[in-house]
Design a protein around this motif. Structure first.
Motif, PDB file in Angstrom:
ATOM      1  N   VAL A   1       5.207  -2.706 -11.708  1.00 44.41           N
ATOM      2  CA  VAL A   1       5.038  -2.983 -10.285  1.00 44.41           C
ATOM      3  C   VAL A   1       5.642  -4.355  -9.986  1.00 44.41           C
ATOM      4  N   LEU A   2       6.424  -4.458  -8.905  1.00 43.58           N
ATOM      5  CA  LEU A   2       7.143  -5.709  -8.616  1.00 43.58           C
ATOM      6  C   LEU A   2       6.692  -6.312  -7.291  1.00 43.58           C
ATOM      7  N   ASP A   3       6.657  -7.649  -7.228  1.00 44.62           N
ATOM      8  CA  ASP A   3       6.390  -8.295  -5.942  1.00 44.62           C
ATOM      9  C   ASP A   3       7.709  -8.438  -5.174  1.00 44.62           C
ATOM     10  N   ALA A   4       7.599  -8.927  -3.918  1.00 43.63           N
ATOM     11  CA  ALA A   4       8.778  -8.972  -3.037  1.00 43.63           C
ATOM     12  C   ALA A   4       9.890  -9.831  -3.651  1.00 43.63           C
ATOM     13  N   GLU A   5       9.503 -10.972  -4.210  1.00 43.87           N
ATOM     14  CA  GLU A   5      10.527 -11.889  -4.733  1.00 43.87           C
ATOM     15  C   GLU A   5      11.315 -11.237  -5.877  1.00 43.87           C
ATOM     16  N   THR A   6      10.594 -10.578  -6.776  1.00 37.67           N
ATOM     17  CA  THR A   6      11.277  -9.969  -7.933  1.00 37.67           C
ATOM     18  C   THR A   6      12.181  -8.820  -7.481  1.00 37.67           C
ATOM     19  N   VAL A   7      11.682  -7.998  -6.570  1.00 34.68           N
ATOM     20  CA  VAL A   7      12.501  -6.853  -6.160  1.00 34.68           C
ATOM     21  C   VAL A   7      13.790  -7.352  -5.477  1.00 34.68           C
ATOM     22  N   HIS A   8      13.700  -8.430  -4.704  1.00 33.71           N
ATOM     23  CA  HIS A   8      14.903  -8.976  -4.054  1.00 33.71           C
ATOM     24  C   HIS A   8      15.845  -9.606  -5.068  1.00 33.71           C
TER      25      HIS A   8
ATOM     26  N   THR B   1       0.828  -1.214   0.000  1.00 32.87           N
ATOM     27  CA  THR B   1       0.000   0.000   0.000  1.00 32.87           C
ATOM     28  C   THR B   1       0.868   1.271   0.000  1.00 32.87           C
ATOM     29  N   ASP B   2       2.100   1.148   0.462  1.00 34.34           N
ATOM     30  CA  ASP B   2       2.967   2.330   0.523  1.00 34.34           C
ATOM     31  C   ASP B   2       3.324   2.859  -0.864  1.00 34.34           C
ATOM     32  N   ARG B   3       3.169   2.003  -1.874  1.00 33.33           N
ATOM     33  CA  ARG B   3       3.592   2.501  -3.184  1.00 33.33           C
ATOM     34  C   ARG B   3       2.482   3.267  -3.897  1.00 33.33           C
ATOM     35  N   ASP B   4       1.271   3.308  -3.308  1.00 39.70           N
ATOM     36  CA  ASP B   4       0.156   3.990  -3.975  1.00 39.70           C
ATOM     37  C   ASP B   4       0.483   5.453  -4.290  1.00 39.70           C
ATOM     38  N   HIS B   5       1.158   6.124  -3.354  1.00 42.64           N
ATOM     39  CA  HIS B   5       1.430   7.552  -3.561  1.00 42.64           C
ATOM     40  C   HIS B   5       2.324   7.769  -4.788  1.00 42.64           C
ATOM     41  N   LEU B   6       3.341   6.921  -4.933  1.00 42.69           N
ATOM     42  CA  LEU B   6       4.236   7.066  -6.090  1.00 42.69           C
ATOM     43  C   LEU B   6       3.456   6.778  -7.385  1.00 42.69           C
ATOM     44  N   LEU B   7       2.627   5.754  -7.359  1.00 42.02           N
ATOM     45  CA  LEU B   7       1.872   5.416  -8.570  1.00 42.02           C
ATOM     46  C   LEU B   7       0.875   6.530  -8.925  1.00 42.02           C
ATOM     47  N   GLU B   8       0.344   7.163  -7.896  1.00 41.81           N
ATOM     48  CA  GLU B   8      -0.549   8.311  -8.126  1.00 41.81           C
ATOM     49  C   GLU B   8       0.223   9.461  -8.788  1.00 41.81           C
ATOM     50  N   GLU B   9       1.454   9.663  -8.306  1.00 41.62           N
ATOM     51  CA  GLU B   9       2.286  10.710  -8.915  1.00 41.62           C
ATOM     52  C   GLU B   9       2.537  10.393 -10.390  1.00 41.62           C
ATOM     53  N   PHE B  10       2.772   9.123 -10.678  1.00 43.09           N
ATOM     54  CA  PHE B  10       2.997   8.738 -12.073  1.00 43.09           C
ATOM     55  C   PHE B  10       1.737   8.981 -12.916  1.00 43.09           C
ATOM     56  N   ASP B  11       0.553   8.748 -12.314  1.00 43.44           N
ATOM     57  CA  ASP B  11      -0.696   9.057 -13.033  1.00 43.44           C
ATOM     58  C   ASP B  11      -0.747  10.548 -13.372  1.00 43.44           C
TER      59      ASP B  11
ATOM     60  N   LYS C   1      24.686  -2.028  -8.386  1.00 42.78           N
ATOM     61  CA  LYS C   1      25.059  -1.432  -9.688  1.00 42.78           C
ATOM     62  C   LYS C   1      24.142  -0.267 -10.040  1.00 42.78           C
ATOM     63  N   ASN C   2      23.020  -0.186  -9.311  1.00 45.61           N
ATOM     64  CA  ASN C   2      22.008   0.802  -9.683  1.00 45.61           C
ATOM     65  C   ASN C   2      21.456   1.517  -8.459  1.00 45.61           C
ATOM     66  N   PRO C   3      20.813   2.671  -8.690  1.00 48.32           N
ATOM     67  CA  PRO C   3      20.231   3.399  -7.556  1.00 48.32           C
ATOM     68  C   PRO C   3      19.057   2.656  -6.928  1.00 48.32           C
ATOM     69  N   VAL C   4      18.801   2.959  -5.663  1.00 49.83           N
ATOM     70  CA  VAL C   4      17.619   2.455  -4.961  1.00 49.83           C
ATOM     71  C   VAL C   4      16.944   3.656  -4.299  1.00 49.83           C
ATOM     72  N   TYR C   5      15.627   3.697  -4.428  1.00 51.69           N
ATOM     73  CA  TYR C   5      14.857   4.811  -3.875  1.00 51.69           C
ATOM     74  C   TYR C   5      13.892   4.266  -2.822  1.00 51.69           C
ATOM     75  N   PHE C   6      13.902   4.881  -1.634  1.00 49.22           N
ATOM     76  CA  PHE C   6      12.919   4.551  -0.596  1.00 49.22           C
ATOM     77  C   PHE C   6      11.986   5.756  -0.452  1.00 49.22           C
ATOM     78  N   PRO C   7      10.909   5.802  -1.228  1.00 49.52           N
ATOM     79  CA  PRO C   7      10.074   7.021  -1.262  1.00 49.52           C
ATOM     80  C   PRO C   7       9.456   7.370   0.088  1.00 49.52           C
ATOM     81  N   VAL C   8       9.037   6.381   0.869  1.00 46.11           N
ATOM     82  CA  VAL C   8       8.363   6.697   2.131  1.00 46.11           C
ATOM     83  C   VAL C   8       9.355   7.344   3.096  1.00 46.11           C
ATOM     84  N   GLN C   9      10.572   6.846   3.105  1.00 47.26           N
ATOM     85  CA  GLN C   9      11.606   7.378   4.002  1.00 47.26           C
ATOM     86  C   GLN C   9      12.282   8.612   3.386  1.00 47.26           C
ATOM     87  N   ARG C  10      11.991   8.882   2.120  1.00 49.95           N
ATOM     88  CA  ARG C  10      12.619   9.974   1.352  1.00 49.95           C
ATOM     89  C   ARG C  10      14.134   9.834   1.350  1.00 49.95           C
TER      90      ARG C  10
END
Ligand SMILES: Cc1cc2nc3c(=O)[nH]c(=O)nc-3n(C[C@H](O)[C@H](O)[C@H](O)COP(=O)(O)OP(=O)(O)OC[C@H]3O[C@@H](n4cnc5c(N)ncnc54)[C@H](O)[C@@H]3O)c2cc1C
Length: 420
Positions: free
Chosen positions: A177-184, A154-164, A296-305
């Motif tokens: 959108v990725l599930d836990a297994e894919t993101v890991h 549910t925490d990703r709703d805000h980012l997806l809303e921004e993308f809308d 190798k790539n950036p990681v963003y934690f939007p809730v924690q900014r």
């Protein structure tokens, strides 16, 4: 008026990019800066172009004022560990800035600003390609994947809303959108607390200290002069066809035109030339860690900014927005707050061994739009006020302003009028 020789005050990403694109148009440049061009973390304090996250991320390059910032609440903003911190203040400039900022946190203003950002985001990476084609040695890197990570779906709703909102205003964003297994599987450094993700395509990043040093080298290699230790105290247009850039110790550079690109200190010099829009330091913090395996790539934690970026040999962790004077000392509580909020989300990091603790000032405007263009004097120009996104937009800013100063004004510049 023909402009043959220009002084640029400020050797951050914006000033150096402007110098480079002016050279492209046959203009001789002298860049002056109060500090060194390639400093270490302590010397670089204040200078946003050094310690930032280095994201060239058009999908996230969005205006700062937006309705949810106000919902975030005044109480949260007064807590030193909060990612957006406003110290209790009687400073009239800061109070005016905050009132004006709050006035712009409406959906109507956000949508209008997003439309403008959509126009510049479409072409911003192209200006980096111009730099590479023109010989700037340090390269941009593709962020593939560019991951946003969350502890709950549910925490990703805000980012997806921004993308809308981005799409609704003509912007482009390609994500999955990725599930836990894919993101890991995509980023093994993420801890088990991360339960959801978003993969954003088409983004890039740089190693900021290296990139700025390389851009400075390129400006010098094309015949530009860079003078450090030159603290501009005054700019004078006496009306005799030249403008004088004067340093605190009395040195003087006399040129056809000057570009003020002094980051969070822009008002000090630009005010005399009719620039009334406040540029307020939105201070951010960063430090470096060396994890077991460097991502190798950036990681963003939007809730924690919090923004994490692999530089060449270390992982930079950046965050916080603290509205204070640009020269206030580094507050260790803010660094600790970033550590405390990020520690549970990453594995295999020696937090105590962190290095390069840094604070620097995002040059923020209350309406979220930069200031790029002319002033009341035909010989004094301004480039700055990009807030959270001066790295992504710095080279494009240089290209737009160099064009305008040499007779090719892009219509998008009307949104960035420094005299608005
Ligand atoms: C923690 C953090 C993370 C960030 N992450 C990103 C990101 O991922 N992507 C992105 O696009 N942006 C990011 N930003 C924002 C970005 O860093 C800034 O918008 C950008 O660097 C501003 O560049 P600038 O050239 O305008 O200012 P600066 O880099 O601050 O340069 C201004 C220069 O002017 C000089 N100067 C000032 N006054 C004088 C004077 N009187 N005389 C001579 N010289 C003077 C200073 O010494 C300085 O070198 C981040 C910022 C922070 C703080």
């Amino acid at each position: 008026m023909t402009i043959r020789r220009v002084a640029v005050a400020g050797a951050g990403i914006v000033g150096l990019s402007t110098a480079w694109f002016l050279q492209d148009r046959g203009v001789a440049v002298t860049v002056v800066d109060r500090a060194a061009v390639a400093p270490d973390a302590t010397e670089a304090s204040e200078r946003a172009s050094w310690g930032n996250a280095g994201w060239l991320a058009p999908a996230l390059t969005l205006p700062l004022p937006e309705p949810s910032i106000l919902k975030y609440g005044l109480r949260a903003m007064l807590t030193p560990s909060s990612p957006v911190y406003v110290p209790p203040t009687l400073d009239p400039k800061l109070i005016r800035f905050l009132a004006d900022f709050a006035r712009h946190c409406t959906t109507r203003h956000q949508m209008a600003a997003l439309e403008v950002f959509a126009q510049v985001n479409r072409v911003a990476l192209g200006a980096y390609d111009d730099l590479a084609d023109g010989g700037v040695a340090e390269q941009t890197r593709d962020a593939d994947p560019f991951l946003a990570a969350f502890t709950a779906e549910t925490d990703r709703d805000h980012l997806l809303e921004e993308f809308d909102h981005v799409r609704a205003t003509g912007g482009e964003v390609d994500y999955e959108v990725l599930d836990a297994e894919t993101v890991h599987s995509l980023e093994p450094l993420l801890s088990d607390k991360v339960r959801a993700g978003v993969r954003i395509r088409g983004q890039r990043f740089i190693d900021p200290p290296r990139f700025v040093a390389s851009l400075a080298d390129a400006v010098r290699a094309r015949g530009g002069e860079i003078i450090t230790g030159f603290d501009v105290s005054e700019v004078r247009d006496p009306g005799n066809g030249m403008v004088d850039v004067i340093s605190a110790d009395g040195s003087d550079v006399s040129v056809d035109a000057v570009v003020l690109a002094t980051g969070a200190r822009l008002n000090a010099l630009a005010h005399d030339f009719g620039v009334r829009t406040l540029v307020q330091a939105g201070r951010g913090y960063s430090f470096s860690v060396v994890p077991g395996e460097l991502p190798k790539n950036p990681v963003y934690f939007p809730v924690q900014r919090v923004a994490c970026t692999p530089l060449h040999d270390r992982f930079r962790i950046a965050g916080m927005m603290e509205f204070r004077r640009p020269d206030a000392p580094l507050d260790p509580r803010r660094v600790r707050a970033i550590v405390d909020t990020t520690r549970p989300l990453l594995r295999d990091v020696d937090w105590a061994g962190r290095s390069e603790e840094w604070v620097g000032s995002r040059p923020c405007t209350a309406d979220g739009l930069p200031l790029i263009g002319g002033t009341r004097s035909p010989r004094v120009f301004v480039a700055g006020g990009h807030g959270m996104w001066g790295v992504a937009l710095g080279p494009l800013t240089g290209r737009l302003l160099a064009g305008a100063m040499t007779g090719h004004t892009d219509p998008v510049l009307r949104h960035f009028d420094p005299l608005r």
